[in-house]
Design a protein around this motif. Structure first.
Motif, PDB file in Angstrom:
ATOM      1  N   GLY B  47      42.016  -7.817   0.532  1.00 32.01           N
ATOM      2  CA  GLY B  47      40.711  -8.375   0.835  1.00 32.01           C
ATOM      3  C   GLY B  47      39.858  -8.444  -0.417  1.00 32.01           C
ATOM      4  O   GLY B  47      39.927  -7.570  -1.286  1.00 32.01           O
ATOM      5  N   THR B  48      39.036  -9.464  -0.526  1.00 34.49           N
ATOM      6  CA  THR B  48      38.185  -9.617  -1.709  1.00 34.49           C
ATOM      7  C   THR B  48      36.795  -9.065  -1.421  1.00 34.49           C
ATOM      8  O   THR B  48      36.494  -8.642  -0.306  1.00 34.49           O
ATOM      9  N   ILE B  49      35.969  -9.080  -2.438  1.00 31.86           N
ATOM     10  CA  ILE B  49      34.586  -8.643  -2.286  1.00 31.86           C
ATOM     11  C   ILE B  49      33.876  -9.456  -1.208  1.00 31.86           C
ATOM     12  O   ILE B  49      33.038  -8.964  -0.469  1.00 31.86           O
ATOM     13  N   GLU B  50      34.291 -10.731  -1.086  1.00 31.26           N
ATOM     14  CA  GLU B  50      33.685 -11.590  -0.066  1.00 31.26           C
ATOM     15  C   GLU B  50      33.938 -11.022   1.331  1.00 31.26           C
ATOM     16  O   GLU B  50      33.090 -11.082   2.209  1.00 31.26           O
ATOM     17  N   HIS B  51      35.148 -10.481   1.539  1.00 28.15           N
ATOM     18  CA  HIS B  51      35.492  -9.906   2.830  1.00 28.15           C
ATOM     19  C   HIS B  51      34.604  -8.709   3.134  1.00 28.15           C
ATOM     20  O   HIS B  51      34.110  -8.545   4.240  1.00 28.15           O
ATOM     21  N   ARG B  52      34.402  -7.895   2.097  1.00 33.68           N
ATOM     22  CA  ARG B  52      33.586  -6.704   2.314  1.00 33.68           C
ATOM     23  C   ARG B  52      32.126  -7.071   2.532  1.00 33.68           C
ATOM     24  O   ARG B  52      31.436  -6.452   3.349  1.00 33.68           O
ATOM     25  N   LYS B  53      31.682  -8.110   1.830  1.00 37.40           N
ATOM     26  CA  LYS B  53      30.311  -8.579   2.049  1.00 37.40           C
ATOM     27  C   LYS B  53      30.133  -9.087   3.474  1.00 37.40           C
ATOM     28  O   LYS B  53      29.138  -8.796   4.158  1.00 37.40           O
ATOM     29  N   LEU B  54      31.145  -9.814   3.899  1.00 42.39           N
ATOM     30  CA  LEU B  54      31.120 -10.362   5.260  1.00 42.39           C
ATOM     31  C   LEU B  54      31.062  -9.248   6.302  1.00 42.39           C
ATOM     32  O   LEU B  54      30.247  -9.275   7.233  1.00 42.39           O
ATOM     33  N   LEU B  55      31.926  -8.240   6.128  1.00 45.16           N
ATOM     34  CA  LEU B  55      31.960  -7.144   7.083  1.00 45.16           C
ATOM     35  C   LEU B  55      30.606  -6.445   7.141  1.00 45.16           C
ATOM     36  O   LEU B  55      30.127  -6.083   8.214  1.00 45.16           O
ATOM     37  N   HIS B  60      28.223  -5.040  10.120  1.00 47.51           N
ATOM     38  CA  HIS B  60      27.596  -3.768   9.742  1.00 47.51           C
ATOM     39  C   HIS B  60      28.611  -2.674   9.507  1.00 47.51           C
ATOM     40  O   HIS B  60      28.485  -1.572  10.002  1.00 47.51           O
ATOM     41  N   ARG B  61      29.652  -3.014   8.771  1.00 47.96           N
ATOM     42  CA  ARG B  61      30.621  -1.991   8.425  1.00 47.96           C
ATOM     43  C   ARG B  61      30.787  -1.940   6.912  1.00 47.96           C
ATOM     44  O   ARG B  61      30.614  -2.941   6.224  1.00 47.96           O
ATOM     45  N   GLY B  62      31.137  -0.791   6.416  1.00 51.20           N
ATOM     46  CA  GLY B  62      31.325  -0.629   4.989  1.00 51.20           C
ATOM     47  C   GLY B  62      30.148   0.114   4.384  1.00 51.20           C
ATOM     48  O   GLY B  62      29.109   0.297   5.018  1.00 51.20           O
ATOM     49  N   ASP B  63      30.341   0.554   3.161  1.00 53.18           N
ATOM     50  CA  ASP B  63      29.311   1.335   2.469  1.00 53.18           C
ATOM     51  C   ASP B  63      28.424   0.396   1.656  1.00 53.18           C
ATOM     52  O   ASP B  63      28.873  -0.198   0.675  1.00 53.18           O
ATOM     53  N   PRO B  64      27.150   0.212   2.065  1.00 54.76           N
ATOM     54  CA  PRO B  64      26.271  -0.756   1.393  1.00 54.76           C
ATOM     55  C   PRO B  64      26.151  -0.500  -0.098  1.00 54.76           C
ATOM     56  O   PRO B  64      26.238  -1.438  -0.911  1.00 54.76           O
ATOM     57  N   LYS B  65      26.011   0.770  -0.497  1.00 52.69           N
ATOM     58  CA  LYS B  65      25.815   1.077  -1.919  1.00 52.69           C
ATOM     59  C   LYS B  65      27.022   0.634  -2.730  1.00 52.69           C
ATOM     60  O   LYS B  65      26.895  -0.001  -3.775  1.00 52.69           O
ATOM     61  N   GLU B  66      28.180   0.979  -2.224  1.00 55.08           N
ATOM     62  CA  GLU B  66      29.423   0.631  -2.902  1.00 55.08           C
ATOM     63  C   GLU B  66      29.544  -0.881  -3.072  1.00 55.08           C
ATOM     64  O   GLU B  66      29.916  -1.379  -4.135  1.00 55.08           O
ATOM     65  N   ILE B  67      29.179  -1.569  -1.986  1.00 54.91           N
ATOM     66  CA  ILE B  67      29.332  -3.027  -2.021  1.00 54.91           C
ATOM     67  C   ILE B  67      28.330  -3.660  -2.989  1.00 54.91           C
ATOM     68  O   ILE B  67      28.670  -4.596  -3.733  1.00 54.91           O
ATOM     69  N   VAL B  68      27.119  -3.119  -3.026  1.00 56.75           N
ATOM     70  CA  VAL B  68      26.130  -3.642  -3.990  1.00 56.75           C
ATOM     71  C   VAL B  68      26.640  -3.441  -5.417  1.00 56.75           C
ATOM     72  O   VAL B  68      26.549  -4.326  -6.274  1.00 56.75           O
ATOM     73  N   GLU B  70      29.791  -3.209  -6.368  1.00 54.72           N
ATOM     74  CA  GLU B  70      30.878  -4.156  -6.608  1.00 54.72           C
ATOM     75  C   GLU B  70      30.324  -5.553  -6.844  1.00 54.72           C
ATOM     76  O   GLU B  70      30.829  -6.297  -7.685  1.00 54.72           O
ATOM     77  N   GLU B  71      29.277  -5.880  -6.091  1.00 58.79           N
ATOM     78  CA  GLU B  71      28.703  -7.220  -6.206  1.00 58.79           C
ATOM     79  C   GLU B  71      28.135  -7.439  -7.618  1.00 58.79           C
ATOM     80  O   GLU B  71      28.357  -8.483  -8.228  1.00 58.79           O
ATOM     81  N   THR B  72      27.416  -6.423  -8.109  1.00 57.25           N
ATOM     82  CA  THR B  72      26.869  -6.539  -9.470  1.00 57.25           C
ATOM     83  C   THR B  72      27.990  -6.743 -10.473  1.00 57.25           C
ATOM     84  O   THR B  72      27.898  -7.572 -11.378  1.00 57.25           O
ATOM     85  N   GLN B 133      29.358 -19.876   4.020  1.00 60.32           N
ATOM     86  CA  GLN B 133      28.448 -18.895   3.426  1.00 60.32           C
ATOM     87  C   GLN B 133      29.170 -17.883   2.543  1.00 60.32           C
ATOM     88  O   GLN B 133      28.546 -17.144   1.795  1.00 60.32           O
ATOM     89  N   TYR B 134      30.489 -17.821   2.688  1.00 62.55           N
ATOM     90  CA  TYR B 134      31.249 -16.855   1.905  1.00 62.55           C
ATOM     91  C   TYR B 134      32.360 -17.568   1.145  1.00 62.55           C
ATOM     92  O   TYR B 134      32.804 -18.647   1.530  1.00 62.55           O
ATOM     93  N   GLY B 135      32.803 -16.915   0.087  1.00 66.11           N
ATOM     94  CA  GLY B 135      33.967 -17.419  -0.633  1.00 66.11           C
ATOM     95  C   GLY B 135      35.228 -16.985   0.089  1.00 66.11           C
ATOM     96  O   GLY B 135      35.204 -16.641   1.263  1.00 66.11           O
ATOM     97  N   GLN B 136      36.349 -16.995  -0.636  1.00 65.46           N
ATOM     98  CA  GLN B 136      37.600 -16.615   0.002  1.00 65.46           C
ATOM     99  C   GLN B 136      37.618 -15.106   0.254  1.00 65.46           C
ATOM    100  O   GLN B 136      37.388 -14.314  -0.648  1.00 65.46           O
ATOM    101  N   THR B 137      37.937 -14.728   1.492  1.00 63.88           N
ATOM    102  CA  THR B 137      37.939 -13.312   1.831  1.00 63.88           C
ATOM    103  C   THR B 137      39.295 -12.685   1.581  1.00 63.88           C
ATOM    104  O   THR B 137      39.416 -11.483   1.499  1.00 63.88           O
ATOM    105  N   ARG B 138      40.318 -13.529   1.494  1.00 69.00           N
ATOM    106  CA  ARG B 138      41.673 -13.008   1.298  1.00 69.00           C
ATOM    107  C   ARG B 138      42.185 -13.439  -0.075  1.00 69.00           C
ATOM    108  O   ARG B 138      42.044 -14.591  -0.462  1.00 69.00           O
ATOM    109  N   TRP B 139      42.815 -12.526  -0.773  1.00 73.73           N
ATOM    110  CA  TRP B 139      43.289 -12.790  -2.119  1.00 73.73           C
ATOM    111  C   TRP B 139      44.368 -13.874  -2.139  1.00 73.73           C
ATOM    112  O   TRP B 139      44.388 -14.725  -3.015  1.00 73.73           O
ATOM    113  N   ASP B 140      45.273 -13.843  -1.135  1.00 71.88           N
ATOM    114  CA  ASP B 140      46.320 -14.867  -1.118  1.00 71.88           C
ATOM    115  C   ASP B 140      45.708 -16.260  -0.982  1.00 71.88           C
ATOM    116  O   ASP B 140      46.137 -17.219  -1.630  1.00 71.88           O
TER     117      ASP B 140
END
Lengths: 286, 448
Positions: B47-55, B60-68, B70-72, B133-140
């Motif tokens: 899964g890409t960062i887009e997937h985690r952003k989407l989730l 409302h799943r995942g660790d917001p701080k971690e994702i922010v 990664e996003e930076t 609204q999102y890029g590719q969520t899957r690496w493949d």
């Protein structure tokens, strides 16, 4: 009504039997008290499978507390007659009867006869041991439970009493919760007897009960019949004439649906009145 | 026939039988293996960062701080791409009209490719559909899209005798001499840093609703719908079927009517399922009005009619297989007919009856045609138990068909389709397995 048993017993001492029939001499037996009344009475009783008359105009009195054997070649209607007594033939489509069959003065085939109650009073053991695929306990308790016994203690009492009467208690008392199909053939057949006894019938119908058993198991069943003689009216269909002579007080000989002869066993086997009976028991036909 | 020939015949038949079993097994493997592997790909993937952003934002799943964080990190690499685009925009402005039009259309294609890869570009207005609204969520998938960015697909029509063949043309070559040329190798080299692919076990695939018509999210409404429909069908068909079987075996007299009923039952088993579907629409919905339009109730009833013959037949066979001696023994003890059926015959026939029931349950779960008109919708939320009387539901079988043939972006979400196939096969397999185990247990109990 056949000749009374006492009469034959005295005549037996005449020693007038023919040598060839000596093997059929019945053993000495204990005296039966309080029996000898007509328990089942057939009057011009016929059984039909569709058009075919399987049992023809039978007239007979079956005496209470005694053992009556029914012999005859295959297809002579002996099993049909036995199964008519507790209306097991109802299961066969197109089977109907004419004439009268009375049990305790009540018409077995009467319009208002409850065949379910009738079968409770007239128990049956079949040719092949047929225990239910349940535990030994549940097999014996099946009948009493049907008839409303729910209390566990009472049931336990009935199970033990029935198994003791059927001479099986000592062999299975430690594994009542095991599946009955795990027992040997002979044990299974005695279990079936016990299961029938558990509903406290008045009559016990045995339809070739030993034909699927080995000689040892057969001997046990025959001993059991002797034990029960005097407490129940017993009717046994058998192919084995020696067995008939060993266990029964009276014998009925059927041939092609006709009741040829009905007499005390000792008399029928030693001085048969009918030529056909003599031919059959001496093995001239079968 | 002499001994030699006989032996030869025996051996060759053994070989033939064995061979056909092997071939069958291989065929099964060929079918099941891709289902298993590709199906697993629906919920185990990079899964890409887009997937985690989407989730995070949609479920409302995942660790917001971690994702922010990664996003930076990813934005640092993405920013260079955006800078290059801005630089080229300026370059384009300074060109004359002819040059501009030379680059314009392929530059738009590059931007579209980048949008599918990374999500909206700076300055874009918020797209309406979630899928944009999102890029590719899957690496493949991202790697696939990268190819689309690097190469333009053209068709070779040179030989009129054969079907045109596609061939790739490097986009970078088209922008030779401009500042945009650097963008292509940069993206190719740094895509993983812009996407941060990580192995993901996405269990939400089985427990969450889908988003934007199966573009994202899971298949729980479909799984639940399948279970509702199958169990609903059993609720109607199983008791009815067993009662009918008891009637046929114990009560019906052999006569014209009975044999007619029996053959009607056999015929019913052979009716194509689409006919049941139309019948369900015409009878349950349009005539009986069990619900205003499609509903789980109507679908269950239709499926029940479809599996009823199978259940009746299986139960009939099972009851007939109970030794007659049991019945005699029970009746001989003064049991009534009904009591005998309930306490002796049905328990002994139970393994067979259950097997028939569960095989039918599996069939009800897998059938598509009967629910097309009566119960299934292509997209929908999971319905509550209280809505089964009135609401339609998505269901696996119908949605597999829908995703394969009618979905507007079918090619983009093949993995969801495979995931659904896997889920359906698993559900049916589990049902059958439980039947085998149940049957074995009861049989063992009966045999002692």
């Amino acid at each position: 009504m056949p000749m009374s048993l006492e009469a034959t017993e005295t005549k037996k001492n005449d020693n007038s039997s023919t040598g060839a029939l000596d093997i059929y001499l019945p053993p000495e037996r204990k005296k039966v008290t309080g029996g000898g009344q007509p328990h089942v009475v057939a009057k011009n009783f016929s059984i039909y499978y569709g058009e075919f008359e399987a049992v023809k105009k039978v007239n007979a009195d079956i005496l209470s507390k005694y053992v009556t054997a029914i012999i005859g070649p295959s297809g002579c209607g002996k099993s049909t007659f036995l199964r008519a007594i507790n209306r097991m033939n109802d299961l066969i489509p197109n089977c109907h009867t004419t004439g009268a069959l009375m049990f305790d003065g009540e018409d077995v085939y009467g319009k208002f006869t409850d065949e379910v109650l009738l079968r409770k009073k007239i128990g049956m053991v079949f040719q092949k041991p047929n225990p239910f695929p349940k535990s030994i306990f549940d097999n014996i308790a099946y009948g009493p439970r049907l008839h409303g016994v729910k209390d566990r203690k009472t049931l336990e009492g009935i199970v033990e009493r029935s198994l003791r009467k059927a001479a099986l208690w000592d062999e299975v008392s430690d594994r009542l919760d095991k599946n009955a199909l795990g027992l040997s053939g002979g044990q299974q057949q005695r279990l079936c007897v016990a299961r029938t006894l558990a509903v406290e019938p008045e009559i016990l119908l045995l339809d070739e009960p030993t034909s699927a058993l080995d000689p040892k198991a057969t001997a046990k069943i025959e001993d059991l019949i002797q034990e029960l003689r005097g407490s129940y009216t017993i009717m046994i269909v058998t192919h084995n004439m020696q067995q008939a002579s060993r266990v029964s007080d009276y014998t009925m000989f059927f041939y092609e649906g006709v009741l040829v002869e009905h007499a005390p066993t000792a008399q029928l086997f030693t001085r048969p009145k009918d030529q056909m009976t003599e031919d059959y028991i001496t093995g001239r036909f079968s | 026939m002499n001994l030699g020939t006989r032996k030869l015949l025996d051996h060759s038949f053994t070989a033939l039988g064995f061979g056909s079993i092997i071939i069958m097994g291989l065929a099964l493997l060929v079918v099941l293996f891709p289902i298993a592997t590709k199906g697993v790909g629906a919920f185990v993937f990079k899964g890409t960062i887009e997937h985690r952003k989407l989730l995070l934002s949609e479920f409302h799943r995942g660790d917001p701080k971690e994702i922010v964080k990664e996003e930076t990190e990813t934005n640092r690499y993405r920013q260079k791409v955006f800078d290059m685009l801005a630089a080229f925009d300026q370059e384009l402005d300074q060109m004359d009209y002819e040059q501009q039009s030379k680059y314009r259309s392929s530059y738009d294609q590059v931007k579209t490719s980048l949008r599918t890869l990374l999500g909206p570009l700076p300055g874009d207005s918020e797209p309406a559909l979630t899928r944009f609204q999102y890029g590719q969520t899957r690496w493949d998938k991202a790697e696939e899209k990268l190819h689309g960015l690097l190469y333009e697909q053209k068709w070779d029509y040179s030989n009129p005798d054969v079907i045109a063949k596609p061939y790739d043309v490097s986009r970078a070559a088209g922008f030779a001499g401009t500042s945009l040329v650097k963008l292509f190798p940069y993206v190719e080299e740094n895509l993983d840093k812009m996407m941060m692919p990580e192995w993901t076990f996405y269990w939400g695939f089985f427990t969450e609703s889908s988003l934007d018509a199966h573009f994202f999210g899971g298949i729980w409404p479909e799984i639940q719908g399948t279970i509702f429909l199958a169990i609903g069908a059993m609720l109607f068909a199983f008791p009815l079927g067993v009662i009918a079987a008891i009637y046929f075996t114990e009560y019906a007299r052999d006569g014209f009517l009975t044999s007619m009923l029996r053959s009607a039952n056999s015929t019913l088993a052979g009716v194509p399922s689409i006919v049941f579907g139309l019948f369900g629409l015409a009878f349950f919905i349009n005539t009986l009005h069990v619900s205003e339009s499609k509903s789980v109730l109507a679908g269950s009833l239709t499926l029940a009619i479809m599996i009823l013959p199978t259940i009746i037949r299986a139960a009939e066979e099972a009851i007939l297989a109970v030794p007659k001696t049991y019945k005699e023994a029970s009746l001989g003890l003064g049991s009534t007919k009904w009591n005998t059926i309930v306490t002796v015959i049905l328990p002994a026939a139970l393994p067979g009856i259950l097997t028939g029931g569960v095989i039918s349950l599996g069939r009800a779960a897998g059938e598509t045609a009967p629910i097309i008109f009566t119960a299934a919708v292509s997209v929908g939320a999971a319905i509550g138990l209280g809505d089964v009387l009135t609401s339609p539901t998505p269901a696996l079988s119908w949605n597999i068909y829908n995703l394969a043939s009618e979905h507007e972006a079918a090619a983009e979400i093949r993995h969801v389709q495979y995931g659904m196939v896997l889920a359906l096969v698993t559900v049916v397999l589990l049902l059958n397995l439980s039947a085998v185990i149940l049957r074995a247990r009861i049989s063992k109990k009966l045999k002692g």
